[in-house]
Design a protein around this motif. Structure first.
Motif, short mmCIF file in Angstrom:
data_model
loop_
_atom_site.label_atom_id
_atom_site.label_comp_id
_atom_site.label_asym_id
_atom_site.label_seq_id
_atom_site.Cartn_x
_atom_site.Cartn_y
_atom_site.Cartn_z
N ASN A 50 -1.30 52.46 17.14
CA ASN A 50 -2.16 51.27 17.37
C ASN A 50 -1.39 49.73 17.64
OD1 ASN A 50 -4.61 52.62 16.82
ND2 ASN A 50 -4.27 52.29 14.72
N PHE A 51 -0.14 50.15 16.39
CA PHE A 51 0.27 48.68 17.22
C PHE A 51 1.22 48.39 18.78
CE2 PHE A 51 4.51 46.92 17.25
CZ PHE A 51 4.81 45.55 16.78
N LEU A 52 1.03 49.78 19.36
CA LEU A 52 1.77 49.69 20.61
C LEU A 52 0.68 49.58 21.74
CD1 LEU A 52 4.13 50.97 22.67
CD2 LEU A 52 3.40 52.97 22.22
N GLN A 53 -0.82 49.69 21.54
CA GLN A 53 -2.12 49.66 22.31
C GLN A 53 -2.14 48.31 22.04
OE1 GLN A 53 -4.48 52.27 20.93
NE2 GLN A 53 -3.83 53.45 21.56
N GLU A 54 -2.17 47.22 20.96
CA GLU A 54 -2.14 45.86 21.32
C GLU A 54 -0.84 45.69 21.54
OE1 GLU A 54 -3.31 46.14 16.61
OE2 GLU A 54 -4.80 47.12 16.39
N ASN A 55 -0.04 45.83 21.70
CA ASN A 55 1.19 44.64 21.30
C ASN A 55 2.12 44.97 22.58
OD1 ASN A 55 1.73 42.68 18.92
ND2 ASN A 55 1.59 44.59 18.40
N PHE A 56 1.81 45.99 23.21
CA PHE A 56 2.27 46.65 24.61
C PHE A 56 1.78 46.79 25.66
CE2 PHE A 56 5.97 46.01 21.33
CZ PHE A 56 6.79 45.67 22.21
N THR A 57 0.48 46.46 26.23
CA THR A 57 -0.44 46.88 26.80
C THR A 57 -0.03 48.24 28.07
OG1 THR A 57 -2.32 44.68 25.69
CG2 THR A 57 -3.42 46.40 27.85
N SER A 58 0.81 47.30 28.61
CA SER A 58 1.22 47.90 29.70
C SER A 58 2.01 49.17 29.55
CB SER A 58 2.19 46.68 30.26
OG SER A 58 2.92 46.37 29.93
N LEU A 59 2.44 49.29 28.52
CA LEU A 59 2.86 50.70 27.98
C LEU A 59 1.23 52.25 27.85
CD1 LEU A 59 6.25 49.40 26.61
CD2 LEU A 59 6.09 50.41 29.18
N SER A 60 0.27 51.08 27.16
CA SER A 60 -0.46 52.31 26.40
C SER A 60 -0.93 52.42 27.58
CB SER A 60 -1.07 51.11 25.15
OG SER A 60 -1.97 50.26 26.04
N ILE A 61 -1.08 53.91 27.34
CA ILE A 61 -2.53 54.59 28.46
C ILE A 61 -4.04 54.71 27.13
CG2 ILE A 61 -3.22 57.31 29.23
CD1 ILE A 61 -0.35 57.25 29.20
N LYS A 62 -4.94 54.30 28.38
CA LYS A 62 -6.32 54.01 27.97
C LYS A 62 -7.41 55.43 28.25
CE LYS A 62 -6.23 48.87 27.81
NZ LYS A 62 -4.24 48.78 28.58
N SER A 63 -6.84 56.12 28.85
CA SER A 63 -7.87 57.61 29.23
C SER A 63 -7.38 59.05 29.02
CB SER A 63 -8.07 57.60 30.96
OG SER A 63 -8.78 58.80 31.61
N GLY A 64 -7.80 59.53 28.53
CA GLY A 64 -7.85 60.65 28.13
C GLY A 64 -7.39 61.25 29.32
N ASP A 65 -7.95 61.65 30.00
CA ASP A 65 -7.41 62.78 31.64
C ASP A 65 -6.08 61.53 31.73
OD1 ASP A 65 -9.69 64.17 31.16
OD2 ASP A 65 -10.63 62.24 32.77
N THR A 66 -5.39 60.78 32.26
CA THR A 66 -4.37 60.13 32.49
C THR A 66 -3.23 60.29 31.56
OG1 THR A 66 -6.38 57.77 33.61
CG2 THR A 66 -3.16 58.25 32.94
N ALA A 67 -4.06 60.46 30.45
CA ALA A 67 -2.70 61.01 29.28
C ALA A 67 -2.36 62.47 29.88
CB ALA A 67 -3.06 60.60 27.88
#
Length: 409
Positions: A50-67
């Motif tokens: 959650n910390f990664l998604q909140e502070n490093f948005t460009s490095l986090s993946i938001k879609s399960g299909d993309t992952a």
């Protein structure tokens, strides 16, 4: 404590054998990939992702299909690279066997750099497969293991860099000059250790008809033995032992293997024999004589009609010359002492037999080339000018030079 030390020495000796197998380090690294996947998956249950998604948005993946797509692409690419790498290894080993000598294959297979790289591929694939199991196509942004995926991407990039290094390393290691240098350096290192630790031949065991001979019920190359354990057994049982088969030689079942100045019961004999290691392959790190065989075979193979490469043969003879000059500093007896008393002696390939085998092989296949014939003669003349452990070595060399002059005349 004694049992622990014996077990440790035995395990250490076995480890030295199995680490030369091409699958050893890849298996260890693959296990590390499993452990890493378990650790990272456990961390995902904390607030790290959650910390990664909140502070490093460009490095986090938001879609399960993309992952799923990203991880699948990484796995597919790594599998392709690994298959290609194994294919390259098998092809180059086949060429080395046919062009140089089959004896050099164990040395090439035991190259730790290539084993590490193949292990990186395998460990990365296993790690990514475990991460793939934890991703669902319909997963929400908060349930996607962003940290695991990010680490998987970095590992994949690292493997791509390793692949470039692997191609470079294989292209270098298969060159005959590098092969000869590697064989030479390994043998030189081993010979220097033996020369520094050798004892004078006056301390050799005096065998007589009262000594007892014992056979062995195993076969294979006599690779190595636990010196400390055997010396302790000899000291505890007040006996002396002489090994009749030189290291590196193939031992046949029911061969006469050792002699003892006192009769040894079955229990003690079994305990002694358990400290000897036998293998189906040969390693220079355990037996320097193998280097002489390999370099001689490379020179002979280079002069075969199908290859006809005098340059390689000349290089091989140069390395042989340097190794033989170092071998002249060693005695023909391998003595091991305990408290300044000789308790163990191992038969070795003496200098006379060694030089005869080398020169005979070279004369048989290289004498038709005048340059190589002179090169062989110069090798022996050079050795005659070097320092020797005993005068008998010079007599052996003079005999060989006389035989060469007769054949050249």
């Amino acid at each position: 404590m004694k049992v622990v030390n014996e077990s440790f020495n035995k395990i250490k000796s076995i480890f030295n054998i199995i680490q030369g197998k091409i699958a050893f380090y890849p298996s260890i690294i693959a296990l590390a990939g499993v452990l890493l996947a378990i650790i990272i998956t456990t961390l995902e249950t904390t607030s790290v992702s959650n910390f990664l998604q909140e502070n490093f948005t460009s490095l986090s993946i938001k879609s399960g299909d993309t992952a799923l797509t990203m991880i699948s692409v990484c796995i597919g690419g790594l599998i392709s690279i690994m298959v290609f790498s194994f294919s390259v290894v098998m092809l180059l080993l086949s060429q080395a066997s046919s062009n140089f000598s089959p004896r050099i294959l164990p040395g090439l297979l035991s190259d730790k750099k290539n084993q590490y790289i193949l292990g990186y591929y395998l460990g990365a694939i296993i790690y990514l497969m475990f991460i793939l199991f934890s991703i669902r196509p319909e997963a929400s942004e908060n349930s996607i293991p962003s940290l695991s995926i990010l680490i998987g991407v970095f590992i994949t990039i690292f493997c791509l860099g390793s692949f470039i290094y692997f191609i470079h390393n294989m292209s270098q290691s298969i060159q005959i000059g590098n092969i000869l240098e590697k064989i030479f350096n390994q043998s030189k290192k081993r010979l220097k250790v033996l020369v520094e630790k050798q004892y004078d031949e006056e301390g050799s065991l005096k065998v007589n008809k009262n000594w007892n001979t014992y056979k062995i019920n195993r076969c294979g190359y006599f690779q190595n033995f636990s010196q400390k354990n055997i010396l302790k057994i000899c000291e505890e049982n007040d006996t002396k032992i002489k090994i009749l088969i030189p290291k590196g030689f193939f031992v046949l079942s029911n061969d006469d293997f050792l002699m003892s100045d006192k009769e040894i019961d079955e229990k003690i004999l079994h305990k002694i024999l358990n400290n000897f290691n036998f293998s189906k392959t040969e390693l220079i790190s355990d037996n320097y004589v193998l280097a002489f065989k390999q370099i001689t075979e490379i020179a002979v193979k280079a002069m075969s009609p199908g290859i006809n490469d005098p340059g390689t043969a000349i290089n091989a003879i140069d390395y042989l010359t340097e190794l033989l000059s170092l071998r002249m500093l060693k005695n023909d007896t391998d003595i091991h002492k305990f408290n300044d008393e000789t308790l163990l002696e191992v038969k070795t390939l003496n200098f006379k037999k060694l030089i005869e085998d080398i020169v005979t092989s070279l004369k048989t296949y290289c004498m038709q080339d005048p340059i190589l014939a002179i090169k062989i003669k110069n090798m022996i003349n050079y050795l005659l000018e070097q320092k020797a452990y005993k005068e008998e070595y010079y007599s052996v060399l003079k005999n060989q030079i006389n035989l060469l002059e007769k054949e050249l005349s």
